[in-house]
Design a protein around this motif. Structure first.
Motif, PDB file in Angstrom:
ATOM      1  N   GLY A 183       0.820  -1.215   0.000  1.00 45.81           N
ATOM      2  CA  GLY A 183       0.000   0.000   0.000  1.00 45.81           C
ATOM      3  C   GLY A 183       0.846   1.252   0.000  1.00 45.81           C
ATOM      4  O   GLY A 183       0.504   2.261  -0.637  1.00 45.81           O
ATOM      5  N   ILE A 184       1.962   1.204   0.704  1.00 44.09           N
ATOM      6  CA  ILE A 184       2.891   2.335   0.698  1.00 44.09           C
ATOM      7  C   ILE A 184       3.443   2.540  -0.718  1.00 44.09           C
ATOM      8  O   ILE A 184       3.533   3.667  -1.203  1.00 44.09           O
ATOM      9  CB  ILE A 184       4.020   2.092   1.720  1.00 44.09           C
ATOM     10  CG1 ILE A 184       3.444   2.153   3.141  1.00 44.09           C
ATOM     11  CG2 ILE A 184       5.151   3.103   1.544  1.00 44.09           C
ATOM     12  CD1 ILE A 184       4.395   1.662   4.224  1.00 44.09           C
ATOM     13  N   GLY A 185       3.788   1.443  -1.387  1.00 45.57           N
ATOM     14  CA  GLY A 185       4.291   1.552  -2.755  1.00 45.57           C
ATOM     15  C   GLY A 185       3.270   2.134  -3.704  1.00 45.57           C
ATOM     16  O   GLY A 185       3.577   3.011  -4.529  1.00 45.57           O
ATOM     17  N   ASP A 186       2.035   1.671  -3.592  1.00 43.81           N
ATOM     18  CA  ASP A 186       0.965   2.157  -4.465  1.00 43.81           C
ATOM     19  C   ASP A 186       0.711   3.644  -4.234  1.00 43.81           C
ATOM     20  O   ASP A 186       0.486   4.409  -5.177  1.00 43.81           O
ATOM     21  CB  ASP A 186      -0.308   1.343  -4.188  1.00 43.81           C
ATOM     22  CG  ASP A 186      -1.376   1.530  -5.256  1.00 43.81           C
ATOM     23  OD1 ASP A 186      -1.026   1.816  -6.421  1.00 43.81           O
ATOM     24  OD2 ASP A 186      -2.572   1.390  -4.933  1.00 43.81           O
ATOM     25  N   THR A 187       0.741   4.064  -2.981  1.00 41.73           N
ATOM     26  CA  THR A 187       0.462   5.461  -2.651  1.00 41.73           C
ATOM     27  C   THR A 187       1.620   6.371  -3.022  1.00 41.73           C
ATOM     28  O   THR A 187       1.416   7.525  -3.409  1.00 41.73           O
ATOM     29  CB  THR A 187       0.142   5.582  -1.148  1.00 41.73           C
ATOM     30  OG1 THR A 187      -0.911   4.667  -0.827  1.00 41.73           O
ATOM     31  CG2 THR A 187      -0.301   6.991  -0.793  1.00 41.73           C
ATOM     32  N   LEU A 188       2.834   5.871  -2.922  1.00 40.45           N
ATOM     33  CA  LEU A 188       3.996   6.650  -3.349  1.00 40.45           C
ATOM     34  C   LEU A 188       3.864   7.041  -4.820  1.00 40.45           C
ATOM     35  O   LEU A 188       4.277   8.131  -5.239  1.00 40.45           O
ATOM     36  CB  LEU A 188       5.257   5.823  -3.128  1.00 40.45           C
ATOM     37  CG  LEU A 188       6.610   6.524  -3.191  1.00 40.45           C
ATOM     38  CD1 LEU A 188       6.705   7.637  -2.155  1.00 40.45           C
ATOM     39  CD2 LEU A 188       7.726   5.519  -3.002  1.00 40.45           C
ATOM     40  N   ALA A 189       3.237   6.168  -5.603  1.00 38.24           N
ATOM     41  CA  ALA A 189       3.064   6.441  -7.031  1.00 38.24           C
ATOM     42  C   ALA A 189       2.166   7.646  -7.279  1.00 38.24           C
ATOM     43  O   ALA A 189       2.232   8.261  -8.356  1.00 38.24           O
ATOM     44  CB  ALA A 189       2.484   5.213  -7.736  1.00 38.24           C
ATOM     45  N   LYS A 190       1.327   8.003  -6.298  1.00 33.85           N
ATOM     46  CA  LYS A 190       0.430   9.147  -6.487  1.00 33.85           C
ATOM     47  C   LYS A 190       1.227  10.405  -6.828  1.00 33.85           C
ATOM     48  O   LYS A 190       0.815  11.198  -7.677  1.00 33.85           O
ATOM     49  CB  LYS A 190      -0.400   9.384  -5.220  1.00 33.85           C
ATOM     50  CG  LYS A 190      -1.253   8.219  -4.784  1.00 33.85           C
ATOM     51  CD  LYS A 190      -2.337   7.881  -5.777  1.00 33.85           C
ATOM     52  CE  LYS A 190      -3.195   6.721  -5.271  1.00 33.85           C
ATOM     53  NZ  LYS A 190      -4.250   6.351  -6.238  1.00 33.85           N
ATOM     54  N   TRP A 191       2.369  10.585  -6.152  1.00 32.71           N
ATOM     55  CA  TRP A 191       3.184  11.766  -6.422  1.00 32.71           C
ATOM     56  C   TRP A 191       3.799  11.705  -7.809  1.00 32.71           C
ATOM     57  O   TRP A 191       3.668  12.633  -8.609  1.00 32.71           O
ATOM     58  CB  TRP A 191       4.281  11.916  -5.380  1.00 32.71           C
ATOM     59  CG  TRP A 191       5.354  12.881  -5.810  1.00 32.71           C
ATOM     60  CD1 TRP A 191       6.651  12.594  -6.078  1.00 32.71           C
ATOM     61  CD2 TRP A 191       5.207  14.286  -6.043  1.00 32.71           C
ATOM     62  NE1 TRP A 191       7.330  13.712  -6.466  1.00 32.71           N
ATOM     63  CE2 TRP A 191       6.478  14.781  -6.457  1.00 32.71           C
ATOM     64  CE3 TRP A 191       4.144  15.172  -5.957  1.00 32.71           C
ATOM     65  CZ2 TRP A 191       6.686  16.110  -6.769  1.00 32.71           C
ATOM     66  CZ3 TRP A 191       4.348  16.514  -6.276  1.00 32.71           C
ATOM     67  CH2 TRP A 191       5.603  16.974  -6.674  1.00 32.71           C
ATOM     68  N   TYR A 192       4.447  10.609  -8.124  1.00 30.72           N
ATOM     69  CA  TYR A 192       5.185  10.534  -9.386  1.00 30.72           C
ATOM     70  C   TYR A 192       4.247  10.564 -10.594  1.00 30.72           C
ATOM     71  O   TYR A 192       4.573  11.178 -11.621  1.00 30.72           O
ATOM     72  CB  TYR A 192       6.064   9.285  -9.393  1.00 30.72           C
ATOM     73  CG  TYR A 192       7.130   9.354  -8.329  1.00 30.72           C
ATOM     74  CD1 TYR A 192       8.271  10.121  -8.511  1.00 30.72           C
ATOM     75  CD2 TYR A 192       6.960   8.693  -7.111  1.00 30.72           C
ATOM     76  CE1 TYR A 192       9.236  10.232  -7.524  1.00 30.72           C
ATOM     77  CE2 TYR A 192       7.921   8.788  -6.112  1.00 30.72           C
ATOM     78  CZ  TYR A 192       9.048   9.567  -6.314  1.00 30.72           C
ATOM     79  OH  TYR A 192       9.995   9.690  -5.329  1.00 30.72           O
ATOM     80  N   GLU A 193       3.091   9.932 -10.481  1.00 32.83           N
ATOM     81  CA  GLU A 193       2.166   9.904 -11.615  1.00 32.83           C
ATOM     82  C   GLU A 193       1.392  11.208 -11.755  1.00 32.83           C
ATOM     83  O   GLU A 193       1.010  11.584 -12.863  1.00 32.83           O
ATOM     84  CB  GLU A 193       1.231   8.707 -11.486  1.00 32.83           C
ATOM     85  CG  GLU A 193       1.967   7.379 -11.618  1.00 32.83           C
ATOM     86  CD  GLU A 193       1.047   6.184 -11.696  1.00 32.83           C
ATOM     87  OE1 GLU A 193       0.978   5.540 -12.756  1.00 32.83           O
ATOM     88  OE2 GLU A 193       0.388   5.890 -10.678  1.00 32.83           O
ATOM     89  N   ALA A 194       1.142  11.900 -10.643  1.00 30.13           N
ATOM     90  CA  ALA A 194       0.481  13.198 -10.732  1.00 30.13           C
ATOM     91  C   ALA A 194       1.459  14.288 -11.167  1.00 30.13           C
ATOM     92  O   ALA A 194       1.138  15.127 -12.014  1.00 30.13           O
ATOM     93  CB  ALA A 194      -0.146  13.560  -9.384  1.00 30.13           C
ATOM     94  N   ASP A 195       2.648  14.254 -10.599  1.00 35.72           N
ATOM     95  CA  ASP A 195       3.608  15.317 -10.881  1.00 35.72           C
ATOM     96  C   ASP A 195       4.031  15.331 -12.341  1.00 35.72           C
ATOM     97  O   ASP A 195       4.169  16.401 -12.941  1.00 35.72           O
ATOM     98  CB  ASP A 195       4.837  15.156  -9.988  1.00 35.72           C
ATOM     99  CG  ASP A 195       5.827  16.290 -10.170  1.00 35.72           C
ATOM    100  OD1 ASP A 195       5.435  17.454  -9.956  1.00 35.72           O
ATOM    101  OD2 ASP A 195       6.986  16.017 -10.530  1.00 35.72           O
ATOM    102  N   VAL A 196       4.211  14.152 -12.942  1.00 41.25           N
ATOM    103  CA  VAL A 196       4.638  14.125 -14.338  1.00 41.25           C
ATOM    104  C   VAL A 196       3.587  14.751 -15.248  1.00 41.25           C
ATOM    105  O   VAL A 196       3.906  15.299 -16.307  1.00 41.25           O
ATOM    106  CB  VAL A 196       4.961  12.684 -14.787  1.00 41.25           C
ATOM    107  CG1 VAL A 196       3.696  11.846 -14.951  1.00 41.25           C
ATOM    108  CG2 VAL A 196       5.755  12.692 -16.098  1.00 41.25           C
ATOM    109  N   GLN A 197       2.324  14.715 -14.805  1.00 43.23           N
ATOM    110  CA  GLN A 197       1.252  15.298 -15.616  1.00 43.23           C
ATOM    111  C   GLN A 197       0.992  16.763 -15.285  1.00 43.23           C
ATOM    112  O   GLN A 197       0.575  17.530 -16.153  1.00 43.23           O
ATOM    113  CB  GLN A 197      -0.049  14.508 -15.403  1.00 43.23           C
ATOM    114  CG  GLN A 197       0.037  13.058 -15.844  1.00 43.23           C
ATOM    115  CD  GLN A 197      -1.282  12.329 -15.654  1.00 43.23           C
ATOM    116  OE1 GLN A 197      -2.227  12.525 -16.412  1.00 43.23           O
ATOM    117  NE2 GLN A 197      -1.340  11.490 -14.638  1.00 43.23           N
ATOM    118  N   MET A 198       1.227  17.163 -14.027  1.00 39.15           N
ATOM    119  CA  MET A 198       0.821  18.503 -13.590  1.00 39.15           C
ATOM    120  C   MET A 198       1.945  19.514 -13.492  1.00 39.15           C
ATOM    121  O   MET A 198       1.697  20.725 -13.498  1.00 39.15           O
ATOM    122  CB  MET A 198       0.121  18.410 -12.233  1.00 39.15           C
ATOM    123  CG  MET A 198      -1.300  17.902 -12.299  1.00 39.15           C
ATOM    124  SD  MET A 198      -2.147  18.184 -10.737  1.00 39.15           S
ATOM    125  CE  MET A 198      -2.233  16.517 -10.122  1.00 39.15           C
TER     126      MET A 198
END
Length: 363
Positions: A168-183
């Protein structure tokens, strides 16, 4: 910029010790008289000690088959309609929650979600990830109505398998990297995107700071502030990123790599969050962000997230294996193409995976 649709939160969310003792009152407030409890065998054993006897509400229990699949959804819809249930209560991990959300959308019933695993933000989001009967990813559906009620009993999550918490920590860490690359490149962000981007960064900062302590607390079985904070980062902050960011705050490269990995039978035993965590590393290679790869390698090793394909269960990593994963990850319409870094092809993805494998070997 396209119109942004906000799905900010469930109608009501409470995280508290003994909160399930309020379940009957919360159901009655919603006019619910008949409810179907959908769960898995392990999920029910985890929740049963905390699940109250409902005296004034008629309930039945349904044990699902293990996948949030189209067939399972249709079977449950038929049962809900035939038995005229007012609501469906999900007690379980992400697939159980996703299954119930899909069923409630199709049948027009209220959904009540009681997660048993601290491994994803499914309890927060009006989204269901659909798989085929063999566990291969098909698509995800977004619904116009969020859950009516989400109740978190922290002690259930505390006693969940530790590997699920780490995933779950790994999945949630992705929130930053996947959002930041788009925003990151969007100038004059609307307020809702500012909320999403900020929340995504909070996911990363909170996890990198507190995950080690939270994991240590989980190993002792003693409920700690760090454990609750990390759990709510996974469920609440993780859900808010996509809830406020819409497509800009959902998935990008890391989840496409996850989806590509589902084409390899050996990875079916690897947890969703573990595959996404590996996907973060591949995405960062595609972005040529090696300093961030290096930072995460240390963190992954400390908490037990996978760094390579072999650590995901692939015993013989061949060029064909990598090409199979990359081809599925880069199909037209996959979320990896949301990354504004130029054309992404199966070849560029496979090259990134090969680079990552070599880099990890040297570390």
């Amino acid at each position: 910029m396209e119109t942004i649709s906000v799905h900010g939160a469930p109608s009501e969310y409470i995280a508290s010790v003994d909160i399930l003792n309020q379940l009957e009152r919360k159901l009655e407030e919603r006019g619910i008289k008949r409810a179907l409890v959908v769960t898995g065998e392990k999920s029910w054993q985890a929740a049963k000690p905390y699940f109250p006897e409902l005296k004034n509400i008629l309930t039945s229990r349904y044990t699902y088959g293990g996948e949030c699949s189209l067939n399972e959804i249709e079977s449950l819809c038929t049962l809900v309609n035939e038995q005229v249930y007012d609501a469906v209560i999900a007690v379980g991990g992400g697939k159980v929650l996703d299954l119930v959300k899909a069923v409630c959308h199709k049948t027009g019933r209220q959904s009540v979600l009681i997660p048993t695993l601290p491994s994803n933000c499914s309890a927060w989001t009006p989204i269901s990830v659909l798989y085929d009967e063999n566990g291969a990813f098909i698509r995800y559906d977004i619904f116009p109505i969020s859950a009516s009620l989400v109740l978190i009993e922290p002690r259930i999550l505390l006693h969940a398998p530790l590997e699920m918490f780490v995933a779950g920590i790994g999945d949630t860490l992705a929130k930053w990297y996947e959002a930041d690359v788009q925003m990151a490149g969007i100038k004059d962000k609307p307020v809702v995107l500012q909320i999403s981007h900020y929340t995504a960064e909070q996911c990363k900062n909170l996890l990198l700071e507190h995950a080690r302590e939270a994991i240590a607390g989980a190993k002792t079985g003693v409920l700690s502030e760090a454990f609750v904070n990390v759990t709510e980062a996974i469920i609440v902050l993780g859900g808010m990123v996509g809830g406020f960011g819409d497509k800009y705050g959902r998935i990008a490269g890391a989840h496409s790599i996850h989806n590509g990995l589902t084409a390899i039978d050996e990875t079916h035993y690897a947890l969703h969050g573990d595959k996404v965590a590996y996907g973060i590393l591949v995405q960062l290679v595609l972005e040529n962000k090696w300093d961030e790869v290096e930072e995460l390698l240390l963190f992954y090793r400390e908490i037990g997230l996978p760094l390579s394909l072999s650590e995901l269960g692939i015993s013989n990593v061949t060029e064909t294996t990598i090409q199979t994963i990359a081809s599925k990850a880069a199909i037209p319409g996959e979320s990896i193409h949301a990354m504004p870094i130029g054309e992404i092809t199966p070849l560029s993805v496979s090259n990134a995976m090969i680079e990552l494998e070599k880099y990890v070997e040297q570390r």
